[in-house]
Design a protein around this motif. Structure first.
Motif, PDB file in Angstrom:
ATOM      1  N   LYS A 469      62.416  60.671  -6.290  1.00  0.00           N
ATOM      2  CA  LYS A 469      61.194  61.049  -5.596  1.00  0.00           C
ATOM      3  C   LYS A 469      61.503  61.852  -4.336  1.00  0.00           C
ATOM      4  N   ASN A 470      62.431  61.324  -3.526  1.00  0.00           N
ATOM      5  CA  ASN A 470      62.702  61.973  -2.246  1.00  0.00           C
ATOM      6  C   ASN A 470      63.434  63.292  -2.393  1.00  0.00           C
ATOM      7  N   ASN A 471      64.325  63.373  -3.393  1.00  0.00           N
ATOM      8  CA  ASN A 471      65.132  64.581  -3.522  1.00  0.00           C
ATOM      9  C   ASN A 471      64.494  65.656  -4.384  1.00  0.00           C
ATOM     10  N   ILE A 472      63.721  65.260  -5.371  1.00  0.00           N
ATOM     11  CA  ILE A 472      63.218  66.236  -6.334  1.00  0.00           C
ATOM     12  C   ILE A 472      61.697  66.240  -6.411  1.00  0.00           C
ATOM     13  N   LEU A 473      61.118  65.111  -6.798  1.00  0.00           N
ATOM     14  CA  LEU A 473      59.712  65.101  -7.189  1.00  0.00           C
ATOM     15  C   LEU A 473      58.768  65.535  -6.082  1.00  0.00           C
ATOM     16  N   ARG A 474      58.977  65.018  -4.871  1.00  0.00           N
ATOM     17  CA  ARG A 474      57.992  65.255  -3.816  1.00  0.00           C
ATOM     18  C   ARG A 474      57.877  66.730  -3.434  1.00  0.00           C
ATOM     19  N   HIS A 475      58.872  67.518  -3.782  1.00  0.00           N
ATOM     20  CA  HIS A 475      58.807  68.951  -3.463  1.00  0.00           C
ATOM     21  C   HIS A 475      57.875  69.719  -4.391  1.00  0.00           C
ATOM     22  N   GLY A 476      57.431  69.071  -5.464  1.00  0.00           N
ATOM     23  CA  GLY A 476      56.540  69.769  -6.400  1.00  0.00           C
ATOM     24  C   GLY A 476      57.184  71.066  -6.848  1.00  0.00           C
TER      25      GLY A 476
END
Lengths: 512, 512
Positions: A469-476
């Motif tokens: 989540k913090n490294n990839i997903l949240r950046h959309g």
């Protein structure tokens, strides 16, 4: 118009396009999950068509062009002026790409293509049922010629292969030179690993196919989904013939499953797969992105990296079943009688060359993709004619996998993609596996391999979930897949990680 | 623009508006039936708002004005030039009415009204829960004043009462002079009938409230729906907190029910009620009308005539249960032990004055409506102040029904309509009963009373269904309610038929 005004307008238009896409998804959900009467199909098609027309009017319109011009978007500067922050640059990049693509094709081309693809899909369905390659062949010839035409219209005109313009639709920034290189490395590794495995006895799988009550399967799947971090207050699960994930609003992400009472593995892993997509969509929609086209994955392959990481790397691992197998045996005591955790893990990881891509395992899957990639690239370049495709397919299967289809239905006619005009799509599936493995090792580097493994063994998936989540997903989709993989792992996409992952896993499983 | 071109454009615009209304209905269905996560509510509201804006842009736009002008629509000629055929005239009438209404209100009024109504509904919900009239009073005052303002803007300026302009929103062409006359006749009849019934013993109803398994209730309801002629290939049934009927496409008409395991009558009759609405929508969408705003009921009251005719006149009749009671007892043998068909029919037709409109019977229902009609008319004319409403309500209940609410929650606060700004809506419920009875006797005249009754007794509902379809439903909204009732029955709406129906029914049931 000032830059500030242009940015406000861009945001407004992008939000309207995003909203229309959500409304379209609601109509699609009702169609596939809600039990829409079949007599409503024609109306529903027209409703969806109307929505697409509204989105197109904004996406390809005059105001969009003006705004993009003020923000400095051009072929040399697809993310606009360098002064833009990351978020604004990403909005410009996505909208400029859509604007360019919608203007590259003439209304005449769009019409011809829609008719050809519509007819080809119907013909393909019938041809596959009746194993009738000849009936499909003229449709595929037309589709190839239309894809070549589209590639020429989309292409940069810098002399790069036609195929690259198609690849770029699905995986922006990817080129066939890069894919050639990556797939060459993947191929030699997969073939050698497959070779080593082939000498070993095939584990039993019979117990996966018994009467598994669907309601109990569903209870188990929902538990795993909840543990993965699927937020049921911002989504739900449904049933449909073909599983999928869809986004109906910033806080409305849904997945479907197709449970079968005689089979337990396929519905479970398909739910986890869609769950991986859904986690991406849920986390990608946040304060920074929600309601815009930034609230989605960075690319198709990046999206696939998440679904496959959860499905294969996590949920087919011995560590995962250290925790979940006792839960599973409690729910299915009769069905799992005399079956150890190791028996179960070997059964869900059987490697065996087969004819059908969608039924293949982690090792042979990539070889199926390489075959399709090689053939579609040759079709688009003109090196391969449609006439010669079936024999090229069969020869390729024999060379890569050591099996040869006895008919077209189990060979060249098995996938819908080419009938749908989707040339350039297949590679994203395999790239997803490669991205996933590279992320997996970056996660282990950042958090410590032992901490990750021990968490999974205890049924605590939070380390995995939070790192992703913090490294990839949240950046959309603020960053491109290429930028993101370098940011997160420190290096460009490399097939070496996937090779390492498979080696470690299958050496242990198959006692190689 | 020629008249021919104008007609083509009118048709196109009307089809677009209709399509948008169907899409909106799909979003509403998903919201109420599909289990939308509550976190998605805000997005869903904005999606529906966007659709309404699109429809408004067509409905109230410049092109609509031009087309209507070319076709001769004007205050004196609301259906356009006399040369138009019935269908075209109806399209002009519906679109001109919508165009006029959307231009009568200023954006400032629309905004003020939306805010007031939104706040009033929230305040009403809380006030009703807490029996707090004072908390709701200022909201109602504002709603009354906004309704008066709207009535003045909609009004013809010919000196007719303000209230008539509101009535016309829900029942076009109806006036308060006509309603006064009709309701006066209805009131004296209902009060005298109620008086006669009051002297009789109250039939037992206890057996209607036991454990009725929901799945069996559903099976029975679906059988009745199928016999009524609900076309399951062009619709479906779902579950929701409040039952409703909705149209998601020309061939996609859906109804909902709310089953309760401790009660068998309410869910069944509510399903039949919604089934009546659905039959109207299904038959109103045909070769002549489908995809346009003509594919709907002639008015709210006409729509209600169908739902109430099926629910009350047909499905609460002894004849209906001659066929269905044996089916019912087979499905619920334990629950109906020792209960005869006559016991059952008396139980589902108990007449008893009560405080709550929605729980009232066929005889007292009209009196509840007369109270609301009288009060809202006086509120709009200014003869009654909101301050005096609760006592006027309680006095009215005592005078009409002989019961007096002990608190506001069971009195003036029971309905949502006034909180929603819907003044002028209530009469349509009672007018529906009157239309229904008038149609019922026209049907008996046309087909022979015996043939109709014998069909129903045999479980053959086709005579009823086909007569309604051919005489009323298939015309959609091509004719106004007023024209249609005269066409079908030979005379204008008259309360005498409903009185006759109730007399015949309750004389026999209560042995009066």
């Amino acid at each position: 118009m000032t830059r500030e005004e242009a940015l406000v307008l861009l945001e407004e238009m992008d939000r309207e396009i995003t909203r229309i896409s959500h409304i379209t998804a609601i109509l699609g959900w009702d169609l596939q999950v809600g039990g829409m009467p079949s007599a409503a199909a024609r109306d529903r098609g027209e409703q969806i068509g109307w929505l697409e027309t509204q989105a197109h009017a904004v996406s390809a319109g005059k105001q969009m062009e003006e705004v993009l011009t003020v923000l400095g978007a051009s072929p040399d500067q697809p993310s606009g002026n360098p002064f833009l922050d990351d978020r604004s640059a990403a909005l410009v990049r996505l909208r400029y790409d859509a604007w360019k693509k919608s203007h590259a094709l003439s209304p005449d081309y769009i019409r011809r293509n829609a008719v050809a693809v519509g007819m080809a899909q119907v013909a393909w369905q019938k041809a596959r049922e009746q194993d009738d390659w000849a009936a499909f062949k003229p449709h595929l010839e037309l589709n190839v010629s239309l894809a070549r035409e589209r590639a020429a219209l989309y292409g940069s005109g810098d002399g790069s292969p036609l195929y690259d313009a198609l690849l770029d639709i699905y995986e922006p920034g990817m080129t066939s030179v890069r894919v050639d290189e990556i797939f060459a490395s993947m191929e030699s590794h997969l073939r050698s690993l497959l070779n080593r495995i082939s000498g070993k006895p095939v584990p039993r799988q019979d117990f996966l196919h018994q009467n598994y009550p669907v309601d109990v399967q569903e209870r188990f799947s929902r538990k795993v989904l909840a543990d993965m971090g699927f937020d049921f207050s911002r989504g739900l699960t449904g049933l449909s013939a073909h599983p999928f994930t869809t986004t109906l609003g910033s806080h409305d992400i849904r997945i479907t499953t197709n449970y079968k009472d005689k089979s337990v593995a396929e519905p479970l892993f398909s739910t986890i797969h869609e769950g991986g997509h859904a986690l991406y969509e849920q986390a990608a929609s946040n304060d920074m992105t929600s309601g815009t086209s930034l609230a989605g994955g960075a690319s198709l392959a990046l999206h696939e990296s998440q679904s496959r990481l959860w499905e294969n790397i996590i949920a087919r691992s011995p560590a995962f079943w250290t925790h979940y197998y006792p839960v599973f045996t409690t729910l299915f005591p009769h069905e799992t009688e005399g079956i150890s955790r190791d028996d179960f893990v070997r059964a869900i990881n059987v490697v065996r060359p087969s004819l059908i891509r969608t039924a293949s395992d982690e090792v042979t899957y990539g070889l199926h993709i390489i075959l399709r990639y090689t053939l579609e690239k040759a079709l688009i370049s003109g090196e391969l004619g449609v006439d010669d495709l079936p024999s090229a397919w069969n020869d390729g299967m024999e060379r890569l996998l050591g099996v040869r289809p006895r008919n077209a239905a189990q060979g060249v006619l098995q996938d819908i993609h080419w009938a749908g005009g989707d040339f350039g799509y297949f590679p994203t599936y395999a790239l997803g596996n490669l991205y996933g493995a590279q992320f997996w090792y970056a996660m282990r580097r950042d958090m410590g391999a032992e901490a990750v493994d021990h968490g999974i063994e205890r049924g605590d998936l939070s380390l995995v979930r939070e790192w992703l989540k913090n490294n990839i997903l949240r950046h959309g989709s603020i960053y491109t897949a290429r930028t993101l993989v370098e940011k997160v792992t420190g290096s460009p996409l490399d097939a070496v990680w996937f090779a390492r992952y498979l080696d470690e896993k299958y050496t242990a499983l198959y006692d190689l």
